[in-house]
Enzyme design. Structure first.
Site, PDB file in Angstrom:
ATOM      1  CB  CYS A 567      -0.863  -0.230   1.117  1.00 44.15           C
ATOM      2  SG  CYS A 567      -2.335   1.125   1.017  1.00 44.15           S
ATOM      3  CG  HIS A 653      -4.260  -3.544   2.735  1.00 42.39           C
ATOM      4  ND1 HIS A 653      -3.375  -3.225   3.618  1.00 42.39           N
ATOM      5  CD2 HIS A 653      -4.541  -2.262   2.208  1.00 42.39           C
ATOM      6  CE1 HIS A 653      -3.212  -1.923   3.809  1.00 42.39           C
ATOM      7  NE2 HIS A 653      -3.938  -1.442   2.901  1.00 42.39           N
ATOM      8  CD  GLU A 655      -2.561  -6.320   4.734  1.00 41.71           C
ATOM      9  OE1 GLU A 655      -2.371  -5.302   4.917  1.00 41.71           O
ATOM     10  OE2 GLU A 655      -1.996  -7.187   3.872  1.00 41.71           O
TER      11      GLU A 655
END
Length: 677
Positions: A567, A653, A655
């Site tokens: 990011c 992202h 995650e």
């Protein structure tokens, strides 16, 4: 004769400090008497006497306590107050209700301290100046309804408690806590965190449907389930609380749900997060201050935004009440609701009811005014102040607008499930004869199907238990994640450990000015550095956080040392490679996109305001200088990922709960950066 604590608490000479609790999942109401102790830090909460005797403690944790984590908060002096329990009694809830004062004292409503137009202006400023500048995905800004009773605060609290027990439904805690100068009473819908026998649970709640008069209209409720703003709110707070769970639980957090949380005036959507923890319950509290549903995300920047846009301290609003009870195992259980839908009452009868709206990029300023009013409605109604708030308390679906950014098949399933409840009305929605109650709505199989269909948007990794590490052949590899003030880094670290790596998280301030990164105590060298995400403008050369990220990236690129960047750090890498950055016209905050990850479609969650960009019209991937290739959006030229020798980056992202293919993409990134081990 055994002391009747309930009679004593509600008698003519009550003790100085006591609490009356009715907690979800408990058959009986609880009456607690205690000694008052104020402490500076959560670690100081007195769970043991000087001689080692364990104590049950009820702690009232104000919002200003978040400064203990280094976050900003307006300091209003509200103390971290502890009641060390000296006596307790359990009684049937009906007995408690009937023992409480049957009538309210006279209460004069004085209105919201921030008028509607001023609140609209604040909402517009936060959307444009904060979310629009990349400071975060969502922020909660509150305002306070003020009133004055002609009775003392304890009488207001106990009479309010009776009415809440009679009227409110679905609350996690319904309670009154009376101390010499701090009095709280309310019906909080939301557990912040609990710990029982080593199992931690969090309960992110978001999305607000305001009940129309006469009952819930399933047609309007089905539209609420498809509302972009409401769905994004919930997914973003799940992401934020998963960051906390990844910090306090060795096995991360499993996401369960979604469910409905039905109150008297509103219905929310919610998830449960569960994981195993070995931490002291006071440390669990500290690492989870405070819920993103009442602050925003990322947490550190959300607190700074609150300090900029709210004019006074929050007191106990958005803090927690935390009951810590000794367990047979020798540890303590923890039960901590968020202090929302809670009246803060002075001994002289001044009443403050705070309510906040979650602001995202799709927020309607006028709708957020209605949301604050709707959230306060149940408590103000119980205070007899219906006339004071009047028509400003709108009803119906949430305050967002637009349609979900979802795959067509997901929209079809959600729409099909929701529309089977009742035919969708044409034109202006009309009241539905025989509208369902909230209980009937929760049990409707089609509404349940529509809720469950939301999980098709979510990462299977977080929907499953994560006890066992993935067999990825990365065991023994050491990685450091640079935390750039977004605790997505805790989720990244958890997933990297799941891949078998040994991982440490390092704050950006510990990166040296020349980009050198400190070695973990147990490592002789670093196999991999993951430069993490964060808020802010990556082009701001005056920001010391950006300078340290840039130094770390420059050093790894110069040395051709393995680097993964996510990011914000992806954007920093892009500028080091000579790519231009652009501010997006509409920030991607909590947006799920399907990208071409170097030949493989991947659904990834995005939280970004800036983007690296190449010329549009090229097919993906694009070859750049130095042997680097870029995965792009051919229509816009936006760069979604980069990879080269020892380098792998992602604008999204991996995650995130929104990244369905996230764990696979992260493994590919790590393997590529390490030379395809």
């Amino acid at each position: 004769m055994k002391d009747n604590l309930l009679e004593r608490v509600l008698g003519p000479t009550p003790p100085p400090a006591y609490a009356l609790l009715y907690r979800q999942g408990h058959d009986q109401a609880e009456i607690i008497e205690g000694d008052v102790v104020d402490v500076d830090n959560l670690a100081d909460i007195p769970l043991h006497d000087a001689d080692g005797t364990v104590r049950e403690v009820l702690a009232l944790v104000p919002f200003r306590q978040v400064r203990e984590r280094g976050y900003q908060a307006i300091d209003d002096g509200a103390p971290l107050r502890c009641l060390r329990v000296t006596a307790r009694q359990e009684v049937p809830v009906q007995m408690l209700r009937e023992a409480l004062p049957a009538t309210l004292p006279a209460i004069e409503g004085r209105g919201f301290d921030v008028p509607d137009q001023d609140y609209i202006a604040t909402v517009s400023a936060v959307i444009g100046d904060e979310i629009g500048r990349g400071e975060g995905a969502n922020f909660v800004i509150r305002r306070d309804f003020l009133a004055q009773a002609d009775a003392d605060g304890a009488r207001v609290a106990t009479s309010l408690l009776r009415r809440l027990l009679e009227r409110e439904r679905g609350a996690y805690w319904t309670f009154a806590v009376v101390t010499p100068d701090i009095i709280l009473a309310g019906a909080s819908p939301e557990r912040h965190v609990s710990v029982n026998n080593g199992v931690a649970t969090m309960n992110p709640i978001s999305g607000t449907y305001r009940h129309p008069q006469g009952g819930v209209d399933p047609a309007s409720f089905s539209r609420f389930l498809l509302d972009t703003k409401e769905v994004e709110e919930l997914f973003m707070v799940v992401d934020e609380e998963l960051k906390m769970m990844s910090q306090v639980c060795a096995d991360g957090g499993q996401v369960l749900g979604p469910f409905l949380k039905q109150m008297s005036k509103v219905t929310h959507t919610e998830y449960l997060l569960k994981g195993h923890t070995s931490l002291d319950v006071r440390d669990v509290l500290r690492e989870t201050m405070f819920a993103p549903t009442v602050t925003g995300s990322p947490m550190q920047n959300a607190c700074a935004v609150i300090a900029r846009h709210e004019t006074k301290g929050r007191g106990y609003y958005s803090g927690v009440a935390a009951l810590m009870t000794p367990e047979a195992s020798g540890g303590f259980s923890l039960d901590a609701p968020i202090l929302i839908r809670t009246a803060q009452i002075t001994p002289g009868g001044e009443v403050r009811v705070s309510a906040g709206a979650t602001l995202v990029r799709h927020s309607s300023p006028q709708g957020e005014v209605a949301e604050t009013a709707g959230k306060a409605a149940g408590l103000l109604g119980a205070l007899g102040l219906e006339a004071a708030y009047g028509a400003g308390f709108g009803a119906g679906a949430g305050s967002g607008a637009g349609s979900l950014q979802m795959a067509p098949e997901d929209i079809d399933e959600l729409t099909s499930s929701a529309s089977r409840v009742v035919p969708q009305p044409q034109g202006t929605p009309q009241p539905v004869p025989g509208a369902q109650t909230a209980t009937e709505l929760a049990n409707d199989p089609h509404i349940r199907a529509a809720l469950v269909a939301r999980n098709r948007m979510l990462a299977p990794f977080w929907l499953a238990e994560q006890h066992d590490a993935r067999s990825a052949g990365l065991t023994g590899r050491h990685a450091v994640v640079i935390d750039a003030e977004d605790r997505f880094t805790t989720m990244l670290a958890h997933q990297l450990r799941h891949l078998g790596m040994t991982v440490s998280v390092v704050p950006w301030a510990q990166v040296a000015a020349d980009g050198e990164i400190p070695l973990p105590p147990d490592a002789e060298y670093l196999d991999l550095v993951i430069a993490g995400p964060g808020p802010g403008d990556p082009t701001d050369r005056s920001d010391p956080r950006m300078a340290r990220l840039r130094a770390a990236v420059q050093r790894r690129l110069r040395d051709q040392a393995p680097l993964v960047a996510v990011c914000l750090s992806h954007q920093v890498v892009a500028t080091e490679l000579g790519l231009a950055l652009a501010r997006l016209d509409s920030p991607r905050q909590g947006v799920q996109l399907t990208i071409d990850y170097f030949g493989t479609p991947a659904r990834i969650g995005f939280y970004n305001t800036f983007t690296a960009r190449v010329e549009a019209g090229n097919s993906s991937p694009v070859r750049l200088s130095g042997g680097v290739e870029a995965s792009i959006d051919p229509a816009t030229g936006d760069v979604f990922a980069l990879r080269g020798r020892g380098l792998a980056t992602l604008q999204g992202h991996a995650e995130s709960i929104l990244s369905i293919d996230g764990i696979d993409v992260l493994e590919r990134m790590v393997r590529h950066a390490l030379g395809n081990v």
